[in-house]
Design an enzyme around this catalytic site. Sequence first.
Site, PDB file in Angstrom:
ATOM      1  N   LYS A  95      33.041  41.132  70.017  1.00 38.66           N
ATOM      2  CA  LYS A  95      33.764  40.603  71.361  1.00 38.66           C
ATOM      3  C   LYS A  95      33.650  40.669  72.250  1.00 38.66           C
ATOM      4  CE  LYS A  95      38.342  39.163  72.030  1.00 38.66           C
ATOM      5  NZ  LYS A  95      40.254  39.636  72.214  1.00 38.66           N
ATOM      6  N   GLY A 156      48.808  37.832  74.830  1.00 38.19           N
ATOM      7  CA  GLY A 156      50.087  38.307  74.713  1.00 38.19           C
ATOM      8  C   GLY A 156      51.696  37.368  75.742  1.00 38.19           C
ATOM      9  N   ALA A 182      44.209  34.925  71.115  1.00 45.31           N
ATOM     10  CA  ALA A 182      45.069  34.888  72.998  1.00 45.31           C
ATOM     11  C   ALA A 182      46.336  33.739  72.434  1.00 45.31           C
ATOM     12  CB  ALA A 182      44.251  34.718  73.436  1.00 45.31           C
ATOM     13  N   GLY A 183      47.191  34.788  72.926  1.00 43.90           N
ATOM     14  CA  GLY A 183      48.710  33.535  73.280  1.00 43.90           C
ATOM     15  C   GLY A 183      49.489  33.172  71.780  1.00 43.90           C
ATOM     16  N   ASN A 204      47.731  39.980  67.390  1.00 45.92           N
ATOM     17  CA  ASN A 204      47.194  41.562  68.137  1.00 45.92           C
ATOM     18  C   ASN A 204      50.002  40.923  68.786  1.00 45.92           C
ATOM     19  OD1 ASN A 204      46.212  43.282  69.666  1.00 45.92           O
ATOM     20  ND2 ASN A 204      48.200  43.269  68.810  1.00 45.92           N
ATOM     21  N   THR A 205      49.736  40.338  70.027  1.00 45.65           N
ATOM     22  CA  THR A 205      50.963  40.349  70.420  1.00 45.65           C
ATOM     23  C   THR A 205      51.835  40.322  69.627  1.00 45.65           C
ATOM     24  OG1 THR A 205      49.630  40.694  72.085  1.00 45.65           O
ATOM     25  CG2 THR A 205      52.180  40.130  71.783  1.00 45.65           C
TER      26      THR A 205
END
Lengths: 257, 66
Positions: A95, A156, A182-183, A204-205
């Site tokens: 990635k 995040g 992301a996001g 993830n976050t």
Amino acid sequence: MLTIADTQFPSRLFTGTGKFANADTMLAAVRASDAALVTVALKRLDFGRSSDDILQPLQNAGHKLLPNTSGARTAKEAIFAAELGREMLGTEWVKVEIHPDPRYLMPDPIETFQACVELVQQGFKVLPYVHADPVLCCRLQEIGCAAVMPLGSPIGSNQGLASEPFLKIIIEQAQVPVVIDAGIGSPAQAMQAMALGADAVLVNTAIASARDPVAMAACFRQAVDIGRRAYEAGLGAVQHQANASSPLTGFLQQGVA
Amino acid sequence: MKLIINGQPQEVATDITLQVLLESQRIAPNSIALVRNGVITPRSSWHTTQCLPNDHIDIFSAVAGG
């Protein structure tokens, strides 16, 4: 089934391993997410501190690992990181993420493109993290990237699909899988991304920062599945005006003087 | 002899290979990558690559990340 670079993935949810309170929670959450592809970062070994070996348990559980190039600020650094990941993990998958700006972590499109050109030539399976830029995504698929990973909103931030109009264009034009990265802050947003026609999402976050990461991981797994099934079932068209679902025969007025 | 390991000077025995260096530092060889003087050294060469005085050795491992 989702196929990226001739590899089939039984799940359309990818997860990261960062920001968890401890390795055990991370492993349990990743297991609950049933993620087929799991990202890891690379770092100089810290001699002074003991660290958990996160790789072995993830690999034992059957998760395919995707090293990222986080920390790279230039194409040259990202290429070096990809080569490190290949040596360390024995994988040609990478990635590519190059975000020199620490405040918003916006991916640098020029350095990213340059790194991808070189890495594709070296035989890597390249999955670049990019802004939701339809032109850039087309260029990246033209040079041979295995997938594109446009952002929904800053890394995040849990802001969701702020880039939705552009994600739709990217999905419409894509000839390689689109992984929205992301996001994404909630299962509802992951479901929305999948219903738009994304091939997968990377979360993830939103999992790691939940009060109960393991339960949240399971929620994301279900949301991604339902979103994909909704996409496959074919969503109805959005219209500006009302369009009656019941017959409008005016029978209430009929027969009145 | 002196080596610079992850940016820190360290005294180690002379005439050692990268493999022996790892063992002396008690670093598990699985899941790491070694960089000697800016060049990645493949795992297959660790047992034949001699460390030389003032070599810069960088050792990378995988960590949690998104």
